[in-house]
Scaffold this active site. Structure first.
Site, mmCIF file in Angstrom:
data_model
loop_
_atom_site.group_PDB
_atom_site.id
_atom_site.type_symbol
_atom_site.label_atom_id
_atom_site.label_comp_id
_atom_site.label_asym_id
_atom_site.label_seq_id
_atom_site.Cartn_x
_atom_site.Cartn_y
_atom_site.Cartn_z
ATOM 1 N N GLU A 118 25.806 4.982 0.906
ATOM 2 C CA GLU A 118 26.510 4.096 -0.023
ATOM 3 C C GLU A 118 26.342 2.632 0.371
ATOM 4 O O GLU A 118 26.284 1.754 -0.503
ATOM 5 C CB GLU A 118 27.980 4.494 -0.083
ATOM 6 C CG GLU A 118 28.156 5.840 -0.788
ATOM 7 C CD GLU A 118 29.579 6.339 -0.782
ATOM 8 O OE1 GLU A 118 30.124 6.574 -1.883
ATOM 9 O OE2 GLU A 118 30.150 6.506 0.310
ATOM 10 N N GLU A 138 29.219 14.591 1.344
ATOM 11 C CA GLU A 138 30.671 14.530 1.469
ATOM 12 C C GLU A 138 31.392 15.793 1.000
ATOM 13 O O GLU A 138 32.394 16.198 1.601
ATOM 14 C CB GLU A 138 31.218 13.322 0.687
ATOM 15 C CG GLU A 138 31.062 12.000 1.406
ATOM 16 C CD GLU A 138 29.753 11.287 1.092
ATOM 17 O OE1 GLU A 138 29.661 10.079 1.346
ATOM 18 O OE2 GLU A 138 28.820 11.962 0.585
#
Length: 253
Positions: A118, A138
């Protein structure tokens, strides 16, 4: 490229910074934990953003030890609760990096996973090495990619590919990341930073204000009004007159 104006950094600092006249190189430096992003590193990135907001320069982000960033620091993530999620600890610093006035280049060697991916998605441009690996695992850890992947990744690879990566936790190889549009180029590891500087050189050769206004337009959804307003400002700029005049004079030769 301007001269480096910093004193040598201590090797145990989490973020090593080299400052030049037209760019800053920031190296994530927690190699013992594969450059996992903890609160201290977030704080240092915020401080760097404040500096670059006040004095706009190109930012090159990279990682030490053959890794970009393996993700958020799970030792800290394990202790975080709902209030921490709502505070957007990583989200807000990545948004700030994304919004910097001048372009951000991520130079990725090895893993860029989870929060590390990210952080890379928050950059304007990404280049990597053959060993680069990019993904968001995740959901396998019982959380979501909440620091930018769900809205930045679809813009890079399309909704279906983003969904595949985020639902399954698929980690892309460098070749796949290049094919999918996450990486703009792949370079040998010993040439990665040189390639990032070469890209920065090409940007720095242009009018800084025009580059900043181009980034503003790219980030906006108010088209064409934003483009015309920014162009109107540039049409009155002495640098526009100087550069166009020089170009026309060179063409006459």
């Amino acid at each position: 490229m301007g001269e480096d104006d910093t004193q040598p950094q201590q090797p145990d600092e989490a973020l090593l910074i080299q400052r030049h006249d037209d760019r800053v190189v920031a190296t994530l430096n927690r190699p013992r934990v594969r450059n996992a992003i903890d609160q201290d590193l977030v704080d240092r990135l915020h401080a760097l953003c404040a500096e670059l907001e006040a004095s706009p320069r190109i930012l090159i982000l990279t990682g030490a030890g053959g890794v970009f960033a393996s993700g958020a620091d799970l030792n800290q993530m394990l202790q975080r609760r709902a209030a921490d999620a709502r505070a957007g600890i990583n989200t807000r610093v990545f948004m700030r990096i994304h919004a910097l006035p001048m372009p951000v280049i991520a130079a990725i060697d090895g893993y860029a996973l989870g929060g590390g991916a990210e952080l890379a998605f928050a950059a304007d441009l990404r280049i990597g090495t053959p060993s680069a690996k990019v993904g968001n695992p995740e959901t396998g850890l019982g959380i979501i990619a909440a620091a930018g992947a769900t809205w930045r990744l679809p813009k890079l690879v399309g909704e279906a590919r983003a969904a595949e990566m985020l639902y399954t936790g698929r980690v892309l190889t460098a070749a796949e990341a290049l094919d999918w549009g996450i990486l703009q180029a792949i370079h040998p590891a010993d040439e990665l930073i040189g390639a990032a500087h070469a890209l920065a050189d090409r940007i720095a050769a242009n009018d800084p204000l025009a580059v900043q206004h181009t980034k503003t337009a790219l980030r906006s959804t108010d088209h064409p009004a934003i483009d015309l307003a920014l162009q109107a400002e540039l049409f009155e700029s002495p640098e526009k007159t100087r550069r166009m005049t020089a170009f026309l004079e060179r063409r006459k030769r």
